[in-house]
Enzyme design. Structure first.
Site, PDB file in Angstrom:
ATOM      1  N   ARG A  55     -10.329 -11.401   1.890  1.00 16.10           N
ATOM      2  CA  ARG A  55     -11.233 -12.386   1.298  1.00 16.10           C
ATOM      3  C   ARG A  55     -10.597 -13.776   1.259  1.00 16.10           C
ATOM      4  O   ARG A  55     -11.303 -14.784   1.305  1.00 16.10           O
ATOM      5  CB  ARG A  55     -11.671 -11.914  -0.098  1.00 16.10           C
ATOM      6  CG  ARG A  55     -10.541 -11.726  -1.082  1.00 16.10           C
ATOM      7  CD  ARG A  55     -10.942 -10.920  -2.301  1.00 16.10           C
ATOM      8  NE  ARG A  55     -11.159  -9.504  -1.979  1.00 16.10           N
ATOM      9  CZ  ARG A  55     -11.555  -8.585  -2.853  1.00 16.10           C
ATOM     10  NH1 ARG A  55     -11.762  -8.922  -4.113  1.00 16.10           N
ATOM     11  NH2 ARG A  55     -11.726  -7.335  -2.481  1.00 16.10           N
TER      12      ARG A  55
ATOM     13  N   LYS B 224       0.839  -1.205   0.000  1.00 15.24           N
ATOM     14  CA  LYS B 224       0.000   0.000   0.000  1.00 15.24           C
ATOM     15  C   LYS B 224       0.870   1.250   0.000  1.00 15.24           C
ATOM     16  O   LYS B 224       2.004   1.214   0.466  1.00 15.24           O
ATOM     17  CB  LYS B 224      -0.855   0.029   1.290  1.00 15.24           C
ATOM     18  CG  LYS B 224      -1.966  -0.987   1.351  1.00 15.24           C
ATOM     19  CD  LYS B 224      -2.744  -0.826   2.648  1.00 15.24           C
ATOM     20  CE  LYS B 224      -3.866  -1.845   2.757  1.00 15.24           C
ATOM     21  NZ  LYS B 224      -4.929  -1.670   1.752  1.00 15.24           N
TER      22      LYS B 224
HETATM   23  N1  BES Z   1      -7.987  -3.776   4.503  1.00 16.30           N
HETATM   24  C1  BES Z   1      -8.178  -3.353   3.167  1.00 16.30           C
HETATM   25  C2  BES Z   1      -9.476  -2.555   2.952  1.00 16.30           C
HETATM   26  C3  BES Z   1      -9.563  -1.210   3.641  1.00 16.30           C
HETATM   27  C4  BES Z   1      -9.141  -0.066   2.983  1.00 16.30           C
HETATM   28  C5  BES Z   1     -10.112  -1.100   4.879  1.00 16.30           C
HETATM   29  C6  BES Z   1      -9.270   1.161   3.593  1.00 16.30           C
HETATM   30  C7  BES Z   1     -10.253   0.125   5.496  1.00 16.30           C
HETATM   31  C8  BES Z   1      -9.823   1.257   4.857  1.00 16.30           C
HETATM   32  C9  BES Z   1      -8.236  -4.555   2.245  1.00 16.30           C
HETATM   33  O1  BES Z   1      -7.460  -5.629   2.624  1.00 16.30           O
HETATM   34  C10 BES Z   1      -7.730  -4.111   0.909  1.00 16.30           C
HETATM   35  O2  BES Z   1      -6.586  -3.746   0.831  1.00 16.30           O
HETATM   36  N2  BES Z   1      -8.586  -4.159  -0.107  1.00 16.30           N
HETATM   37  C11 BES Z   1      -8.226  -3.765  -1.414  1.00 16.30           C
HETATM   38  C12 BES Z   1      -8.829  -4.753  -2.383  1.00 16.30           C
HETATM   39  C13 BES Z   1      -8.335  -4.622  -3.785  1.00 16.30           C
HETATM   40  C14 BES Z   1      -6.872  -4.952  -3.869  1.00 16.30           C
HETATM   41  C15 BES Z   1      -9.140  -5.548  -4.656  1.00 16.30           C
HETATM   42  C16 BES Z   1      -8.740  -2.359  -1.675  1.00 16.30           C
HETATM   43  O3  BES Z   1      -9.805  -2.011  -1.171  1.00 16.30           O
HETATM   44  O4  BES Z   1      -8.057  -1.603  -2.357  1.00 16.30           O
HETATM   45 MN    MN Z   2      -5.458  -5.468   1.955  1.00 13.13          MN
END
Ligand code: BES
Ligand code: MN
Ligand code: ZN
Length: 505
Positions: free
Chosen positions: A354, A280
């Site tokens: 997921r 990230k």
């Molecule tokens: N934990 C994150 C989602 C999240 C983002 C929670 C911001 C709270 C605040 C999750 O694991 C994630 O990174 N999801 C990705 C999915 C994508 C790669 C398909 C996302 O939301 O970008």
């Molecule tokens: Mn994630």
């Protein structure tokens, strides 16, 4: 915090501050009434017209030596025809926070008789009292645990009072129950706010185990060896990049005959989500210590359900992992076989939630459950879709969805349904495996999370999925007039505890 409920007249209350409430449309009558009771103490407030009853406004009046309390706070509730339980909850929360800034410790709150208020009719005294006490209890949470000088002083005693004896029983029951539920929500907030260097998967399991015996439920913990024996390969893969190995927690509460089928709650327990190899951006990454908000909600719900002694059986499944980049990490392009034998192409290691839930949802089928509800901070897209006020709700059972929606309206932990049409499925097709862990580009991000999980339920049970990425933590702009400071909300504990009431008989 000590709490009590009393049937008393406002002028007989003795406290550091006694709080009364007024709607905008009745503010001047209410002030006149109070002014008569308090022998002209409100003359100046009435003359200046500084208090208009606007929602979340407050005015403080200092009372003379003839009165039992020195301070009278008046809390504005806005227009009576626009009041909701959530607005009531927040108005009391704002008032209680103002008392904290004056370092007041004993406060008495008037409980209004809202039976004539149209916008709230249909809600009984128990529910109204519950909302009010929740607002106050939840508002007393603070983030000062790691400040070496902690100057926060929560209210030490709260007295709820009314001069109408007609709903004493319901109201005092509500205060008692909501205390248990709010303590559980606060435990969930504490877990979420805990930094990930101090709350690893192993430590998480330890904390829950310790708490469980006091509350009256049990916890079994699978370590990485047990996970390998069971082929829980999604959980193992996500955890591979971290020095802190994954755990799988099974929480059990038996409040009914053991033969009775359980409800299952599944919570995402990513103690830190760096994104892994698909790392990230650094801005805001620290918030990803709260990526176990779903798991915390499950734990909090067990605390409340066990203490309230619901007559039902409840199972909690929590995959707990840390998602980190490392030479040993799982990688984009990898193929993993889940616990239940579905092959998954890893397209993005940041879609880790997921994956760990896939193993857990397949494991859930072993119990032949009445219903399975998962809760997870799954997609950033949920924030884009809902802001920070609603959680995304999906599933395969209309009745279950409806029940969750109604529990959301009552508790203020509100949800909104998104569809899981089969036509979305093909966006997750993989060339090399049964499914990949992302959709196409940024299309329907929150729905894609649900579409992925749906495959692992295999239609074997009644299921609902709650994406709480939008509501798991509260941003600064909401925190001011809300029940919590910036940070973890404990979302899900109150919603689930309310929902599960209907399974308790
Ligand atoms: N934990 C994150 C989602 C999240 C983002 C929670 C911001 C709270 C605040 C999750 O694991 C994630 O990174 N999801 C990705 C999915 C994508 C790669 C398909 C996302 O939301 O970008
Ligand atoms: Mn994630
Ligand atoms: Zn995550």
């Amino acid at each position: 915090m000590k709490t009590k409920f009393e049937v008393k007249k406002i002028k007989d209350m003795r406290a550091d501050v006694v709080a009364s409430v007024a709607f905008e449309d009745e503010a001047s009558q209410k002030l006149q009434w109070l002014n008569t009771l308090f022998k002209g103490s409100l003359d100046t407030l009435i003359e200046t017209n500084d208090f208009k009853g606007t929602l979340n406004s407050t005015s403080m009046v200092y009372l003379g030596p003839d009165h039992k309390s020195k301070r009278l706070m008046i809390i504005g509730l806005g227009k009576s025809k626009e009041i909701t339980l959530e607005k009531l909850r927040n108005a009391y929360a704002v008032a209680a926070k103002k008392m904290n800034s004056l370092k007041l410790s004993v406060s008495a709150f008037e409980i209004p008789d809202l039976s004539q208020v149209k916008s709230i009719t249909g809600r009984n005294h128990y529910e109204i009292m519950q909302a009010i006490s929740e607002g106050i209890f939840l508002s007393q949470y603070n983030l000062k645990k790691y400040h070496t000088k902690n100057d926060f002083q929560p209210l030490s005693e709260v007295i709820f009072f009314t001069d109408s004896p007609k709903y004493t029983k319901e109201a005092s029951d509500a205060v008692r129950d909501s205390r248990i539920i709010c303590d559980a929500a606060i435990m969930a907030r504490d877990l979420e706010n805990e930094p990930s260097n101090l709350l690893t998967p192993d430590k998480f399991a330890e904390v829950v185990k310790k708490s469980s015996s006091k509350a009256g439920y049990s916890v079994t913990v699978f370590d990485e060896k047990k996970l390998a024996q069971l082929n829980m390969n999604c959980i193992l893969s996500v955890g591979k990049g971290s020095k802190n190995p994954p755990r799988f927690l099974i929480l059990q509460y038996f409040g009914a005959n053991k033969s009775e089928k359980p409800v299952i709650l599944v919570g995402k327990g990513v103690t830190f989500d760096s994104g892994g190899i698909s790392i990230k951006p650094s801005q805001g990454m620290g918030d990803m210590k709260m990526d176990m908000g779903g798991a915390a909600a499950v734990v909090g719900t067990f605390e409340a359900v066990a203490r309230l002694k619901y007559k039902m059986n409840l199972i909690g499944l929590i995959p707990a992992v840390e998602n980190m980049p490392d030479g040993g990490s799982y990688k984009p392009g990898d193929v993993i076989k889940s616990y239940g034998g579905i092959t998954i192409e890893v397209d993005n290691t940041d879609a880790e939630g997921r994956l760990i839930l896939a193993d857990a949802l397949e494991y859930a089928a072993n119990y032949k459950p009445k219903a399975v509800i998962d809760i997870c901070t799954l997609t950033g897209a949920a924030i884009i879709c809902f802001g920070h006020l609603l959680a995304g709700l999906m599933g395969n059972d209309k009745d279950l969805i409806k029940k969750i929606f109604e529990a959301g309206e009552l508790t203020g932990e509100r949800v909104w349904e998104l569809p899981l049409y089969d036509e979305y499925d093909k966006l997750m097709n993989s060339e090399i495996a049964d499914i990949k862990n992302t959709g196409v580009g940024r299309q329907a991000g929150t729905i894609m999370g649900g579409i992925f999980l749906k495959k692992f339920t295999k239609g074997k049970y009644s299921w609902a999925h709650l994406d709480i990425a939008s509501v798991g933590f509260s941003p600064a702009e909401l925190a001011a007039e809300y029940q919590t400071p910036q940070g973890a909300t404990g979302f899900g504990v109150r919603l689930f505890t309310e929902l599960l009431k209907s399974y308790s008989k």
